[in-house]
Design an enzyme around this catalytic site. Structure first.
Site, PDB file in Angstrom:
ATOM      1  N   HIS A 151       7.617  16.557   5.296  1.00 43.35           N
ATOM      2  CA  HIS A 151       6.362  15.988   5.802  1.00 43.35           C
ATOM      3  C   HIS A 151       6.090  16.437   7.237  1.00 43.35           C
ATOM      4  O   HIS A 151       4.955  16.755   7.589  1.00 43.35           O
ATOM      5  CB  HIS A 151       6.383  14.457   5.731  1.00 43.35           C
ATOM      6  CG  HIS A 151       6.538  13.943   4.329  1.00 43.35           C
ATOM      7  ND1 HIS A 151       6.830  12.637   4.044  1.00 43.35           N
ATOM      8  CD2 HIS A 151       6.458  14.572   3.123  1.00 43.35           C
ATOM      9  CE1 HIS A 151       6.902  12.474   2.727  1.00 43.35           C
ATOM     10  NE2 HIS A 151       6.696  13.644   2.145  1.00 43.35           N
ATOM     11  N   HIS A 206      -0.728  14.142  -1.966  1.00 42.03           N
ATOM     12  CA  HIS A 206       0.633  14.167  -1.418  1.00 42.03           C
ATOM     13  C   HIS A 206       1.409  15.387  -1.930  1.00 42.03           C
ATOM     14  O   HIS A 206       2.235  15.953  -1.208  1.00 42.03           O
ATOM     15  CB  HIS A 206       1.408  12.882  -1.714  1.00 42.03           C
ATOM     16  CG  HIS A 206       2.714  12.865  -0.981  1.00 42.03           C
ATOM     17  ND1 HIS A 206       2.804  12.560   0.359  1.00 42.03           N
ATOM     18  CD2 HIS A 206       3.963  13.222  -1.363  1.00 42.03           C
ATOM     19  CE1 HIS A 206       4.050  12.714   0.768  1.00 42.03           C
ATOM     20  NE2 HIS A 206       4.789  13.115  -0.257  1.00 42.03           N
ATOM     21  N   ASP A 226       3.355  17.988   0.383  1.00 39.96           N
ATOM     22  CA  ASP A 226       4.743  18.427   0.168  1.00 39.96           C
ATOM     23  C   ASP A 226       4.834  19.948   0.026  1.00 39.96           C
ATOM     24  O   ASP A 226       5.716  20.582   0.594  1.00 39.96           O
ATOM     25  CB  ASP A 226       5.297  17.800  -1.122  1.00 39.96           C
ATOM     26  CG  ASP A 226       5.857  16.402  -0.904  1.00 39.96           C
ATOM     27  OD1 ASP A 226       6.073  16.005   0.259  1.00 39.96           O
ATOM     28  OD2 ASP A 226       6.085  15.719  -1.921  1.00 39.96           O
ATOM     29  N   HIS A 285       9.825  20.287  -5.175  1.00 37.21           N
ATOM     30  CA  HIS A 285      10.490  20.936  -4.043  1.00 37.21           C
ATOM     31  C   HIS A 285      11.335  22.148  -4.438  1.00 37.21           C
ATOM     32  O   HIS A 285      11.334  23.164  -3.748  1.00 37.21           O
ATOM     33  CB  HIS A 285      11.370  19.936  -3.299  1.00 37.21           C
ATOM     34  CG  HIS A 285      10.582  18.879  -2.601  1.00 37.21           C
ATOM     35  ND1 HIS A 285       9.618  19.173  -1.665  1.00 37.21           N
ATOM     36  CD2 HIS A 285      10.586  17.533  -2.712  1.00 37.21           C
ATOM     37  CE1 HIS A 285       9.079  18.045  -1.231  1.00 37.21           C
ATOM     38  NE2 HIS A 285       9.644  17.042  -1.850  1.00 37.21           N
TER      39      HIS A 285
HETATM   40 ZN   LIG Z   1       6.680  13.984   0.076  1.00 39.98          ZN
END
Ligand SMILES: [Zn+2]
Length: 289
Positions: free
Chosen positions: A76, A233, A237, A260
């Site tokens: 973040h 969001h 990310d 991720h």
């Molecule tokens: Zn996040």
């Protein structure tokens, strides 16, 4: 367009989302060409560069590690710096996880807007995508295509009444980042909390720093910040992981149900070859509104 840093230091304190450990973090100006460099002030200022070569663990958060020293949940913070066009900064941290704050990038943006941004005496180099590059893994996809600007399109699908299918494309300018992406919070599912905590995750998670979804709704009593806060969001990310590329990029990213692990693999593989991009110094490719 020249490289940029923040005008003066800003400080944040809070707990880590996964460890629940308290930490204080200071972001300081850094010279041109330095990039984003973390310093563990509790370990003799051990330095860790925010680049894809330092990525260690990416299951639920992005962790950087070098010689056994790690810094967790950097995405973040890196998203906010990259989204706002901060090329150079030192980030001092007195523990091993970045404070989660309110689960979004909003606090960073507010703090940076308050102190301001300064242009430095070096032209910013820009990586321009010249040929599409794509990765696919178990139905998750991410690609980058040539474009005149820098944008992200993200699509997610969760069988939940508040989410469903969400898709959004945003051109990443500092203004768009601050207004459309930075406020979007982390989210998670209440039914997974116990299992995650047993694996050492989300121990600092609470309604103060995440949207916690139940089977049909959410536990938080405040409303969503956007009807499609979830996909926003995911863009936040992705931008945080993409920041590990270490320079401004001109291209159009398209992601579908990624995470991720795929984000960071994508950055590493894109950087590994030179078939898909060129780097030009001093081109005003990132628009500032
Ligand atoms: Zn996040």
């Amino acid at each position: 367009m020249r490289e940029q840093t923040i005008a003066s230091p800003v400080e944040f304190s809070g707990i880590g989302l996964h460890t629940g450990e308290a930490a204080t973090m200071r972001i300081l100006p850094a010279p041109a060409g330095k990039g984003i460099v973390f310093r563990r002030v509790d370990l003799d200022n051990f330095e860790l560069r925010a680049d894809v070569g330092s990525v260690e663990r990416v299951a639920y958060a992005t962790t950087l590690m070098n010689r056994g020293v790690w810094i967790s949940t950097v995405e973040h913070l890196l998203s906010a710096l990259y989204g706002f066009g901060i090329d150079n900064a030192f980030v001092e941290l007195d523990n091993f996880e970045v404070p989660i704050l309110d689960g979004s990038g909003l606090k960073y943006i507010e703090a940076i807007q308050k102190v301001g941004i300064v242009a430095q005496d070096v032209e910013r180099s820009v990586m321009r995508i010249t040929k599409s590059f794509a990765l696919e893994e178990n139905g998750k996809t991410i690609a980058i295509h040539p474009s005149e600007s820098f944008s992200i399109e993200y699509e997610i699908g969760f069988p939940h009444p508040l989410i469903g299918d969400q898709k959004l494309e945003v051109e990443i300018t500092p203004m768009n980042y601050a207004n459309l992406i930075a406020p979007a919070r982390t989210f998670g599912f209440y039914e997974e909390v116990e299992k995650l905590q047993a694996s050492g995750l989300v121990r600092g998670g609470s309604l103060e720093n995440a949207i916690v979804l139940t089977e049909k709704g959410m536990l938080n009593e405040t409303s969503l910040r956007f009807p499609d806060e979830f996909v926003r969001h995911k863009i936040l990310d992705l931008l945080g992981d993409f920041a590990l590329i270490g320079q401004a990029v001109q291209g159009r990213i398209v992601a579908n149900r990624a995470g991720h692990a795929l984000h960071t693999r994508f950055v590493a593989e894109l950087l590994a070859g030179t078939d898909h991009w060129t780097v030009a110094a001093g081109e005003a490719s990132i628009k500032v509104s």
